[in-house]
Design an enzyme around this catalytic site. Sequence first.
Site, short mmCIF file in Angstrom:
data_model
loop_
_atom_site.label_atom_id
_atom_site.label_comp_id
_atom_site.label_asym_id
_atom_site.label_seq_id
_atom_site.Cartn_x
_atom_site.Cartn_y
_atom_site.Cartn_z
N ALA A 33 8.94 -35.61 106.49
CA ALA A 33 8.97 -35.01 107.82
C ALA A 33 10.14 -35.64 108.57
O ALA A 33 10.58 -36.75 108.24
CB ALA A 33 7.66 -35.30 108.54
N GLU A 65 5.38 -43.59 104.10
CA GLU A 65 4.98 -43.59 105.52
C GLU A 65 4.55 -44.98 106.00
O GLU A 65 4.70 -45.30 107.17
CB GLU A 65 3.85 -42.59 105.75
CG GLU A 65 4.25 -41.13 105.64
CD GLU A 65 4.09 -40.55 104.24
OE1 GLU A 65 4.04 -41.34 103.25
OE2 GLU A 65 4.03 -39.32 104.13
N GLU A 93 4.44 -34.36 99.57
CA GLU A 93 3.22 -33.62 99.90
C GLU A 93 3.45 -32.11 99.79
O GLU A 93 2.57 -31.37 99.35
CB GLU A 93 2.75 -34.01 101.31
CG GLU A 93 2.29 -35.46 101.35
CD GLU A 93 2.11 -36.01 102.76
OE1 GLU A 93 3.09 -35.98 103.54
OE2 GLU A 93 1.00 -36.44 103.10
N GLY A 98 6.35 -36.21 103.51
CA GLY A 98 6.03 -34.79 103.59
C GLY A 98 6.69 -33.98 102.48
O GLY A 98 6.20 -32.91 102.11
N1 CO8 Z 1 13.84 -37.70 108.84
C1 CO8 Z 1 14.98 -37.56 109.55
N2 CO8 Z 1 16.21 -37.80 109.03
C2 CO8 Z 1 16.28 -38.21 107.75
C3 CO8 Z 1 15.13 -38.38 106.95
C4 CO8 Z 1 13.86 -38.09 107.55
N3 CO8 Z 1 12.70 -38.17 106.86
N4 CO8 Z 1 15.51 -38.82 105.74
C5 CO8 Z 1 16.85 -38.90 105.76
N5 CO8 Z 1 17.32 -38.54 106.97
C6 CO8 Z 1 18.72 -38.50 107.42
C7 CO8 Z 1 19.26 -39.89 107.69
O1 CO8 Z 1 18.87 -40.35 108.96
C8 CO8 Z 1 20.75 -39.66 107.55
O2 CO8 Z 1 21.21 -39.05 108.72
P1 CO8 Z 1 22.56 -39.62 109.46
O3 CO8 Z 1 23.64 -39.35 108.45
O4 CO8 Z 1 22.65 -38.78 110.67
O5 CO8 Z 1 22.32 -41.06 109.69
C9 CO8 Z 1 20.84 -38.62 106.45
O6 CO8 Z 1 19.56 -38.00 106.37
C10 CO8 Z 1 21.14 -39.20 105.08
O7 CO8 Z 1 20.17 -40.22 104.82
P2 CO8 Z 1 20.55 -41.72 104.38
O8 CO8 Z 1 21.89 -42.09 104.91
O9 CO8 Z 1 19.40 -42.60 104.75
O10 CO8 Z 1 20.66 -41.53 102.80
P3 CO8 Z 1 20.43 -42.65 101.68
O11 CO8 Z 1 20.87 -42.02 100.41
O12 CO8 Z 1 21.04 -43.95 102.08
O13 CO8 Z 1 18.84 -42.88 101.64
C11 CO8 Z 1 16.53 -42.15 101.59
C12 CO8 Z 1 17.98 -41.83 101.22
C13 CO8 Z 1 16.03 -43.33 100.77
C14 CO8 Z 1 15.71 -40.90 101.24
C15 CO8 Z 1 16.43 -42.48 103.11
O14 CO8 Z 1 17.09 -41.45 103.84
C16 CO8 Z 1 15.02 -42.57 103.62
O15 CO8 Z 1 14.36 -43.58 103.42
N6 CO8 Z 1 14.55 -41.51 104.33
C17 CO8 Z 1 13.23 -41.52 104.97
C18 CO8 Z 1 12.13 -41.32 103.96
C19 CO8 Z 1 10.77 -41.36 104.64
O16 CO8 Z 1 10.38 -42.36 105.20
N7 CO8 Z 1 10.03 -40.25 104.57
C20 CO8 Z 1 8.71 -40.13 105.17
C21 CO8 Z 1 8.82 -39.52 106.53
S1 CO8 Z 1 7.26 -39.47 107.39
C22 CO8 Z 1 6.44 -38.14 106.74
O17 CO8 Z 1 6.95 -37.47 105.90
C23 CO8 Z 1 5.05 -37.84 107.27
C24 CO8 Z 1 4.60 -36.46 106.90
C25 CO8 Z 1 3.31 -36.09 107.61
C26 CO8 Z 1 3.52 -35.15 108.77
C27 CO8 Z 1 2.19 -34.58 109.25
C28 CO8 Z 1 2.35 -33.75 110.52
C29 CO8 Z 1 1.05 -33.10 110.99
#
Ligand code: CO8
Length: 258
Positions: A66, A132, A112, A109
């Site tokens: 998400a 998460e 999921e 997400g």
């Molecule tokens: N949300 C927003 N932006 C994101 C996300 C995300 N989940 N993942 C990556 N991005 C963005 C980064 O912020 C970055 O943007 P910018 O260039 O503007 O800084 C761009 O994508 C590229 O990402 P990275 O530079 O971080 O790329 P890397 O190759 O270094 O890393 C990773 C890749 C490991 C995937 C890293 O981006 C990461 O850890 N992302 C987050 C993963 C995460 O924590 N996911 C869980 C999110 S919470 C969730 O999913 C809950 C769902 C339930 C919802 C229920 C609602 C009812």
Amino acid sequence: MTEYTTLLTETRGRVATITLNRPEALNALNSTLVRELIDAALAFDADPGVGAIVLTGSEKAFAAGADIKEMADQSYADMYLGGPFPGWGGFERMRTPLIAAVSGFALGGGCELAMMCDIIIAADTAKFGQPEINLGVLPGFGGSQRLPRAIGKYKAAEMILTGRMMGAEEAERSGLVSRVVPASELLAEAAKTAETIASKSLPAVYAAKDALQAAQEMPLAEGLRFERQAFAAAFATDDQSEGMHAFAEKRAPEFRHR
Ligand code: CO8
């Protein structure tokens, strides 16, 4: 065909493909993407010309979860009311089989979303995880329920409580994915599987998907009763007659409903 800002869609024969397309955010699921995904998926589900749907992302990410930046300032009430993502119920109740073709990250997400599909075909580069816990929350799109059903309580607990990612091979070994293929063959393999499903009798496919869903939701005795009824009901379709007579006559079936 409808134009979307965060998705690409196409139909080839009886197979539809939805490609998540927010490369700047690794396909993070923001409210626009989720709304468009539900719209696109439900439109294909309502189209009897579509027999299977492939859902995919980019080479680097199926979806990295998400959208954390969009979620960061939400309140309890916002999230309880559906957060930025109302309307999942319809997606989860779709009748058309969904095949997730996963390359790169399928996190939070994203993992999921893949688990909401019926089949997961993974590229050898795929990485699954429920990170998460690192954000001070827990899975919220069904991960705490579907992951233990897929891979067992102990492995799921390790992933959800530590946030550890799982590579494609481990995911296949653990039962999270249907099959692992080389990244270069991912879309072709997913399309082939989708075409195979789409060539079958649509009522039989819908009923089989319903029965598989029942297996996830019902106790065994209830699920077996559900299957007995569904199996008997299949004999009310002309495709059952065609399928069985075609076998006896040593020819390919010509299903009416497909
Ligand atoms: N949300 C927003 N932006 C994101 C996300 C995300 N989940 N993942 C990556 N991005 C963005 C980064 O912020 C970055 O943007 P910018 O260039 O503007 O800084 C761009 O994508 C590229 O990402 P990275 O530079 O971080 O790329 P890397 O190759 O270094 O890393 C990773 C890749 C490991 C995937 C890293 O981006 C990461 O850890 N992302 C987050 C993963 C995460 O924590 N996911 C869980 C999110 S919470 C969730 O999913 C809950 C769902 C339930 C919802 C229920 C609602 C009812």
